[in-house]
Design a protein around this motif. Structure first.
Motif, mmCIF file in Angstrom:
data_model
loop_
_atom_site.group_PDB
_atom_site.id
_atom_site.type_symbol
_atom_site.label_atom_id
_atom_site.label_comp_id
_atom_site.label_asym_id
_atom_site.label_seq_id
_atom_site.Cartn_x
_atom_site.Cartn_y
_atom_site.Cartn_z
ATOM 1 N N PRO A 142 0.818 -1.229 0.000
ATOM 2 C CA PRO A 142 0.000 0.000 0.000
ATOM 3 C C PRO A 142 0.845 1.269 0.000
ATOM 4 C CG PRO A 142 -0.884 -1.604 1.545
ATOM 5 C CD PRO A 142 0.437 -2.133 1.117
ATOM 6 N N GLY A 143 1.917 1.282 0.778
ATOM 7 C CA GLY A 143 2.762 2.465 0.821
ATOM 8 C C GLY A 143 3.546 2.673 -0.462
ATOM 9 N N LEU A 144 4.024 1.583 -1.042
ATOM 10 C CA LEU A 144 4.820 1.708 -2.265
ATOM 11 C C LEU A 144 3.961 2.133 -3.450
ATOM 12 C CD1 LEU A 144 7.270 -1.337 -2.025
ATOM 13 C CD2 LEU A 144 7.534 1.006 -1.193
ATOM 14 N N GLU A 145 2.713 1.683 -3.490
ATOM 15 C CA GLU A 145 1.837 2.080 -4.589
ATOM 16 C C GLU A 145 1.664 3.600 -4.650
ATOM 17 O OE1 GLU A 145 0.036 0.844 -7.265
ATOM 18 O OE2 GLU A 145 1.515 -0.726 -7.017
ATOM 19 N N LYS A 146 1.787 4.261 -3.509
ATOM 20 C CA LYS A 146 1.621 5.713 -3.476
ATOM 21 C C LYS A 146 2.798 6.438 -4.118
ATOM 22 C CE LYS A 146 -1.123 5.562 0.794
ATOM 23 N NZ LYS A 146 -1.174 5.962 2.228
ATOM 24 N N ILE A 147 3.970 5.799 -4.145
ATOM 25 C CA ILE A 147 5.149 6.490 -4.673
ATOM 26 C C ILE A 147 5.535 6.015 -6.067
ATOM 27 C CG2 ILE A 147 6.033 6.787 -2.332
ATOM 28 C CD1 ILE A 147 8.233 4.698 -3.141
ATOM 29 N N PHE A 148 5.038 4.858 -6.490
ATOM 30 C CA PHE A 148 5.445 4.326 -7.786
ATOM 31 C C PHE A 148 5.029 5.254 -8.923
ATOM 32 C CE2 PHE A 148 5.688 -0.422 -6.441
ATOM 33 C CZ PHE A 148 6.974 -0.203 -5.990
ATOM 34 N N HIS A 149 5.839 5.257 -9.967
ATOM 35 C CA HIS A 149 5.606 6.129 -11.120
ATOM 36 C C HIS A 149 4.411 5.625 -11.925
ATOM 37 C CE1 HIS A 149 6.440 8.333 -14.846
ATOM 38 N NE2 HIS A 149 7.246 9.102 -14.143
ATOM 39 N N PRO A 150 3.611 6.512 -12.487
ATOM 40 C CA PRO A 150 2.445 6.070 -13.283
ATOM 41 C C PRO A 150 2.833 5.289 -14.538
ATOM 42 C CG PRO A 150 2.738 8.455 -13.414
ATOM 43 C CD PRO A 150 3.621 7.973 -12.318
ATOM 44 N N ASP A 151 4.060 5.398 -15.013
ATOM 45 C CA ASP A 151 4.491 4.651 -16.194
ATOM 46 C C ASP A 151 5.228 3.367 -15.837
ATOM 47 O OD1 ASP A 151 3.479 6.158 -18.361
ATOM 48 O OD2 ASP A 151 4.963 7.709 -17.964
#
Length: 417
Positions: free
Chosen positions: A102-111
């Motif tokens: 959940p935390g990593l999904e917030k920072i991952f790049h949209p591409d």
């Protein structure tokens, strides 16, 4: 998800987290690890097994076992080594992944598209196609043996920036350092890399490449665009000079974090089409099993043909699946009815077409034609009334297709039988 910390426990790990991890492992299935315990056998003593794992993880005494090495042949030669952990270790790794995700999904790049909820290879391919129309040049980037090469210290440092839970870092490090068990039983100690096959590997690989590539490229070259699926990436540039500059910078950046750009598979590509008639050494690249290259296209009314830079199933993928169909020897299975043959092959064919027929489906019509040839040979063997007449057998099969167009999955393709 939090529970009161129990007396005598070093780490506060919710029991609910272990249960949710087991449910995901059970859903994903998979083979047994080195200890030989299957999903079904593990479920036979589920309460005891999950409590033992939770208790050991909470007290700091959990140590994962070795991972079983499984060699998978590569299309271009050589093998890819997968690491299959024991079922109990897959539950532990999945618990780590569930905590971090959940935390990593917030920072991952949209591409970044690989192994993320709600994202698929088709999403990456569609965006890549659209950007190939807008940008003239592409850097087709291949990282050599990423999953075998990523440095542990940098990987753990990246994870440490995202969580303050000591148990996550402790058990992640132990999982990374678990030895590999070969087919003959020998154990091979590892010094870097994260084995493909472990549930947490895709997530931490994405985190490492987010830090090493996505975030860095966005910061250093905000004018370029990219799509990344795990360690496979495409970078779009406005000019050949820019593409060369970006490739040199990316190569240096990845070398600085312990990775290597594959010199034989990384290339600069010109997106040639009717509006871009120039020439270059490379005018095609492959991304996620799809070959992007100049292809014939039509306007909306199908009155005017032109050349567009489009993706379609690569020739290697089509050839490989064609051989798979051939190996099934459908024409010899005269003990089955036509409906029985359809039941046998439809799941496999439907799944393959569902992935490879989305873009430019005419590139895969030969698969349908190949299957039909096997069905015609089957009919000639099974029905004496056809009297070994191939034209008659073809007409018979054509009639069935007209009456039952949904009988075989490949009949959804547009081609003449």
């Amino acid at each position: 998800m939090h529970e009161p910390k129990l007396q005598g426990k070093s780490h506060d790990i919710p029991k609910r987290l272990i249960w949710e991890a087991w449910l995901r492992v059970q859903e994903n299935g998979g083979a047994a690890g080195p200890d030989g315990v299957t999903i079904e056998q593990f479920a036979g003593r589920l309460h005891d097994n999950l409590y033992k794992l939770w208790n050991r993880m909470s007290s700091g005494s959990y140590f994962p076992g070795p991972v079983r090495a499984v060699e998978i042949p590569k299309n271009g030669g050589g093998v890819r080594v997968l690491g299959i952990p024991n079922v109990i270790d897959r539950v532990a790794q999945t618990a780590i992944a569930l905590w971090l995700e959940p935390g990593l999904e917030k920072i991952f790049h949209p591409d970044s598209y690989g192994y993320r909820p709600g994202r698929s290879p088709h999403d990456a391919l569609a965006v890549c196609r659209e950007r190939c129309w807008r940008y003239d040049w592409v850097v087709d980037l291949d990282v050599r043996a990423f999953f075998d090469s990523v440095p542990w210290d940098l990987m753990l440092r990246a994870v440490a920036q995202q969580t303050d839970r000591k148990w996550v870092l402790l058990y992640l490090e132990r999982c990374l350092k678990a030895p590999m068990q070969k087919a003959d039983g020998t154990l091979v100690q590892r010094t870097r890399g994260t084995p493909q096959g472990g549930p947490v590997s895709p997530l931490i690989a994405n985190l490492f490449l987010h830090w090493a590539f996505d975030d860095w490229l966005t910061r250093e070259y905000p004018q370029v665009r990219f799509e990344r699926f795990a360690d496979d990436a495409v970078i779009h540039c406005a000019s050949e000079d820019q593409a060369r500059q970006v490739l040199a910078a990316v190569t240096a950046r990845l070398a600085g974090v312990g990775l290597e750009v594959h010199p034989g598979k990384t290339r600069i590509v010109y997106c040639k089409d009717s509006n871009r008639p120039g020439t270059h050494e490379h005018i095609s690249f492959t991304f996620l099993g799809h070959a992007f290259r100049p292809r014939k296209a039509w306007n909306k009314t199908r009155e005017v043909a032109f050349t567009s830079f489009l993706p379609a199933a690569s020739r290697d993928k089509v050839t490989k699946f064609s051989r798979t169909i051939c190996d099934q020897r459908l024409h010899r299975r005269t003990n089955l009815t036509l409906n029985g043959l359809a039941d046998e092959i439809n799941p496999q064919v439907r799944g393959w077409l569902g992935y490879f027929a989305v873009f430019y489906p005419t590139a895969v019509t030969q698969i349908g034609e190949r299957i039909d040839r096997h069905l015609i040979r089957w009919a000639l063997r099974k029905y004496k009334r056809l009297k070994r007449s191939r034209p008659r057998a073809r007409a018979w099969l054509r009639g069935i297709r007209e009456r039952q167009p949904a009988l075989f999955a490949h009949w959804s393709l547009r081609y003449t039988l």
